[in-house]
Design a protein around this motif. Sequence first.
Motif, PDB file in Angstrom:
ATOM      1  N   PHE A 190      22.820  68.290 -61.149  1.00 48.88           N
ATOM      2  CA  PHE A 190      23.056  69.460 -60.295  1.00 48.88           C
ATOM      3  C   PHE A 190      22.590  70.730 -61.001  1.00 48.88           C
ATOM      4  O   PHE A 190      22.591  70.811 -62.224  1.00 48.88           O
ATOM      5  N   GLU A 191      22.189  71.707 -60.205  1.00 50.24           N
ATOM      6  CA  GLU A 191      21.883  73.045 -60.694  1.00 50.24           C
ATOM      7  C   GLU A 191      22.834  74.032 -60.019  1.00 50.24           C
ATOM      8  O   GLU A 191      23.222  73.846 -58.863  1.00 50.24           O
ATOM      9  N   MET A 192      23.183  75.110 -60.729  1.00 48.22           N
ATOM     10  CA  MET A 192      24.082  76.127 -60.214  1.00 48.22           C
ATOM     11  C   MET A 192      23.463  77.507 -60.345  1.00 48.22           C
ATOM     12  O   MET A 192      22.838  77.809 -61.363  1.00 48.22           O
ATOM     13  N   TYR A 193      23.654  78.338 -59.325  1.00 51.27           N
ATOM     14  CA  TYR A 193      23.135  79.701 -59.329  1.00 51.27           C
ATOM     15  C   TYR A 193      24.225  80.654 -58.840  1.00 51.27           C
ATOM     16  O   TYR A 193      24.778  80.462 -57.752  1.00 51.27           O
ATOM     17  N   PRO A 194      24.550  81.693 -59.635  1.00 52.95           N
ATOM     18  CA  PRO A 194      25.588  82.643 -59.209  1.00 52.95           C
ATOM     19  C   PRO A 194      25.045  83.670 -58.228  1.00 52.95           C
ATOM     20  O   PRO A 194      23.844  83.979 -58.218  1.00 52.95           O
ATOM     21  N   LEU A 195      25.916  84.196 -57.418  1.00 54.09           N
ATOM     22  CA  LEU A 195      25.559  85.266 -56.488  1.00 54.09           C
ATOM     23  C   LEU A 195      26.795  86.075 -56.150  1.00 54.09           C
ATOM     24  O   LEU A 195      27.929  85.637 -56.380  1.00 54.09           O
ATOM     25  N   LYS A 196      26.561  87.263 -55.622  1.00 56.31           N
ATOM     26  CA  LYS A 196      27.640  88.054 -55.055  1.00 56.31           C
ATOM     27  C   LYS A 196      27.671  87.820 -53.545  1.00 56.31           C
ATOM     28  O   LYS A 196      26.624  87.707 -52.904  1.00 56.31           O
ATOM     29  N   ILE A 197      28.869  87.760 -53.000  1.00 55.41           N
ATOM     30  CA  ILE A 197      28.997  87.554 -51.558  1.00 55.41           C
ATOM     31  C   ILE A 197      28.242  88.639 -50.791  1.00 55.41           C
ATOM     32  O   ILE A 197      27.666  88.388 -49.725  1.00 55.41           O
ATOM     33  N   GLY A 198      28.202  89.851 -51.326  1.00 56.27           N
ATOM     34  CA  GLY A 198      27.491  90.931 -50.651  1.00 56.27           C
ATOM     35  C   GLY A 198      26.018  90.635 -50.454  1.00 56.27           C
ATOM     36  O   GLY A 198      25.430  91.054 -49.436  1.00 56.27           O
ATOM     37  N   TRP A 199      25.386  89.942 -51.419  1.00 59.15           N
ATOM     38  CA  TRP A 199      23.970  89.597 -51.262  1.00 59.15           C
ATOM     39  C   TRP A 199      23.772  88.719 -50.032  1.00 59.15           C
ATOM     40  O   TRP A 199      22.784  88.865 -49.301  1.00 59.15           O
ATOM     41  N   TYR A 200      24.689  87.786 -49.857  1.00 60.36           N
ATOM     42  CA  TYR A 200      24.639  86.841 -48.740  1.00 60.36           C
ATOM     43  C   TYR A 200      24.941  87.547 -47.422  1.00 60.36           C
ATOM     44  O   TYR A 200      24.199  87.432 -46.447  1.00 60.36           O
ATOM     45  N   ASN A 201      26.037  88.315 -47.392  1.00 61.34           N
ATOM     46  CA  ASN A 201      26.458  88.941 -46.144  1.00 61.34           C
ATOM     47  C   ASN A 201      25.465  89.995 -45.649  1.00 61.34           C
ATOM     48  O   ASN A 201      25.313  90.196 -44.444  1.00 61.34           O
ATOM     49  N   THR A 202      24.789  90.658 -46.585  1.00 61.90           N
ATOM     50  CA  THR A 202      23.883  91.732 -46.198  1.00 61.90           C
ATOM     51  C   THR A 202      22.741  91.262 -45.300  1.00 61.90           C
ATOM     52  O   THR A 202      22.270  92.013 -44.442  1.00 61.90           O
ATOM     53  N   VAL A 203      22.305  90.026 -45.471  1.00 62.94           N
ATOM     54  CA  VAL A 203      21.143  89.539 -44.717  1.00 62.94           C
ATOM     55  C   VAL A 203      21.530  88.795 -43.444  1.00 62.94           C
ATOM     56  O   VAL A 203      20.658  88.250 -42.757  1.00 62.94           O
ATOM     57  N   LEU A 204      22.831  88.776 -43.123  1.00 61.17           N
ATOM     58  CA  LEU A 204      23.301  88.019 -41.965  1.00 61.17           C
ATOM     59  C   LEU A 204      24.059  88.917 -40.995  1.00 61.17           C
ATOM     60  O   LEU A 204      24.655  89.918 -41.395  1.00 61.17           O
ATOM     61  N   PRO A 205      24.084  88.551 -39.719  1.00 60.66           N
ATOM     62  CA  PRO A 205      24.885  89.307 -38.747  1.00 60.66           C
ATOM     63  C   PRO A 205      26.378  89.093 -39.022  1.00 60.66           C
ATOM     64  O   PRO A 205      26.758  88.109 -39.669  1.00 60.66           O
ATOM     65  N   PRO A 206      27.231  89.987 -38.538  1.00 61.24           N
ATOM     66  CA  PRO A 206      28.675  89.869 -38.806  1.00 61.24           C
ATOM     67  C   PRO A 206      29.271  88.513 -38.437  1.00 61.24           C
ATOM     68  O   PRO A 206      30.175  88.022 -39.122  1.00 61.24           O
ATOM     69  N   SER A 207      28.766  87.882 -37.392  1.00 56.35           N
ATOM     70  CA  SER A 207      29.333  86.597 -36.954  1.00 56.35           C
ATOM     71  C   SER A 207      29.119  85.476 -37.955  1.00 56.35           C
ATOM     72  O   SER A 207      29.804  84.445 -37.903  1.00 56.35           O
ATOM     73  N   LEU A 208      28.179  85.647 -38.886  1.00 55.18           N
ATOM     74  CA  LEU A 208      27.884  84.597 -39.866  1.00 55.18           C
ATOM     75  C   LEU A 208      28.289  84.990 -41.292  1.00 55.18           C
ATOM     76  O   LEU A 208      28.110  84.201 -42.220  1.00 55.18           O
ATOM     77  N   GLN A 209      28.837  86.176 -41.458  1.00 54.38           N
ATOM     78  CA  GLN A 209      29.221  86.623 -42.792  1.00 54.38           C
ATOM     79  C   GLN A 209      30.502  85.926 -43.270  1.00 54.38           C
ATOM     80  O   GLN A 209      31.295  85.450 -42.462  1.00 54.38           O
ATOM     81  N   LEU A 210      30.661  85.870 -44.582  1.00 60.79           N
ATOM     82  CA  LEU A 210      31.837  85.251 -45.181  1.00 60.79           C
ATOM     83  C   LEU A 210      32.909  86.310 -45.419  1.00 60.79           C
ATOM     84  O   LEU A 210      32.607  87.444 -45.789  1.00 60.79           O
ATOM     85  N   PRO A 211      34.195  85.950 -45.236  1.00 62.39           N
ATOM     86  CA  PRO A 211      35.279  86.935 -45.271  1.00 62.39           C
ATOM     87  C   PRO A 211      35.773  87.272 -46.680  1.00 62.39           C
ATOM     88  O   PRO A 211      36.939  87.064 -47.025  1.00 62.39           O
ATOM     89  N   TYR A 212      34.862  87.780 -47.507  1.00 63.65           N
ATOM     90  CA  TYR A 212      35.217  88.176 -48.872  1.00 63.65           C
ATOM     91  C   TYR A 212      34.580  89.534 -49.136  1.00 63.65           C
ATOM     92  O   TYR A 212      33.606  89.920 -48.484  1.00 63.65           O
ATOM     93  N   SER A 213      35.099  90.220 -50.121  1.00 68.27           N
ATOM     94  CA  SER A 213      34.511  91.508 -50.492  1.00 68.27           C
ATOM     95  C   SER A 213      33.141  91.288 -51.122  1.00 68.27           C
ATOM     96  O   SER A 213      32.840  90.216 -51.653  1.00 68.27           O
ATOM     97  N   ASP A 214      32.315  92.326 -51.065  1.00 71.50           N
ATOM     98  CA  ASP A 214      30.923  92.203 -51.493  1.00 71.50           C
ATOM     99  C   ASP A 214      30.770  91.806 -52.951  1.00 71.50           C
ATOM    100  O   ASP A 214      29.787  91.146 -53.318  1.00 71.50           O
ATOM    101  N   ASP A 215      31.704  92.208 -53.810  1.00 75.90           N
ATOM    102  CA  ASP A 215      31.554  91.928 -55.241  1.00 75.90           C
ATOM    103  C   ASP A 215      32.189  90.613 -55.666  1.00 75.90           C
ATOM    104  O   ASP A 215      32.269  90.309 -56.858  1.00 75.90           O
ATOM    105  N   THR A 216      32.622  89.793 -54.708  1.00 77.30           N
ATOM    106  CA  THR A 216      33.211  88.491 -55.032  1.00 77.30           C
ATOM    107  C   THR A 216      32.158  87.539 -55.594  1.00 77.30           C
ATOM    108  O   THR A 216      31.048  87.431 -55.060  1.00 77.30           O
ATOM    109  N   LEU A 217      32.520  86.834 -56.648  1.00 78.42           N
ATOM    110  CA  LEU A 217      31.610  85.870 -57.273  1.00 78.42           C
ATOM    111  C   LEU A 217      31.557  84.576 -56.472  1.00 78.42           C
ATOM    112  O   LEU A 217      32.584  84.045 -56.045  1.00 78.42           O
ATOM    113  N   ALA A 218      30.353  84.067 -56.278  1.00 83.55           N
ATOM    114  CA  ALA A 218      30.144  82.755 -55.670  1.00 83.55           C
ATOM    115  C   ALA A 218      29.075  82.020 -56.461  1.00 83.55           C
ATOM    116  O   ALA A 218      28.310  82.629 -57.223  1.00 83.55           O
TER     117      ALA A 218
END
Length: 268
Positions: A24-52
């Motif tokens: 397996f490979e692992m890559y870190p990201l901030k939830i904000g990076w993910y949510n920024t490129v998606l419409p509200p209906s597909l965003q994840l319910p975490y603050s932007d600086d949350t680690l994923a």
Amino acid sequence: MASSSGNVESTMRLLKDFLAKLGFEMYPLKIGWYNTVLPPSLQLPYSDDTLAVVVLSTPDMFEQAFLPFMESVGCHGVSDPIDQCVKHYINSAVLQCFPDQKVDVSYDYEMLPSRKPKFLAQTAAHVSGGAFYYQQTDVTDHPWGKKKMFGVCVHPKFGGWFAIRSLLVFGGVAVGSELVQPAPPDCVPSREARIQLLEEFNLRWQDWTYRNIVPPTRTYSQKQMDYFGTPPPQRSALLRSWGFLQGKDSQLVLDTLCEPQLLVNGHG
């Protein structure tokens, strides 16, 4: 919410120590990076600086994780054996590495009651820098008119010979400027190659040629190709021929893969 520059490094080190040897490979990201490129209906319910952390499987996962899993643990119930294997190892990693932390784990095949996926695997891989998600909008003056062409991720080392398996969200961990968003490697930069990639993936995905759009450093083994090349309803018979699924475990119902993009989002 805890915050320190050491959180990302320590989290990735623990996960790599447990999962890298299993393919397996692992890559870190901030939830904000993910949510920024998606419409509200597909965003994840975490603050932007949350680690994923997004988890990918490499060509080595089949021999290093799946076959040993089938040998020692086996499959139970009606879910896909690969899904069971991935869930077993990732859940084990989370429980062992982060026993006192709340970690929300989502898998590529999981759906919400609304029938939307729990997370968009290819988007997560792209914003983390793990793989480039090539979509119809990435082709200038594309030739397909109104025809819908599904997008596909390409890994810089493995081409299409990998899968996106899981997203781990560390709800109690905030990260700051120490985690800088990397650009995913654009390994299919030309318009002509992108057209070739999307056409091979959408129109001829069964022959797997799209996986070689870039020269891969490793591909699936012949045994792995035999497995994923077998129609899902017939895979239980193949596993039995390999000496697995004896007795009660032989009663499996394998998921039918009816959408081509599922081949990238976790089923081969």
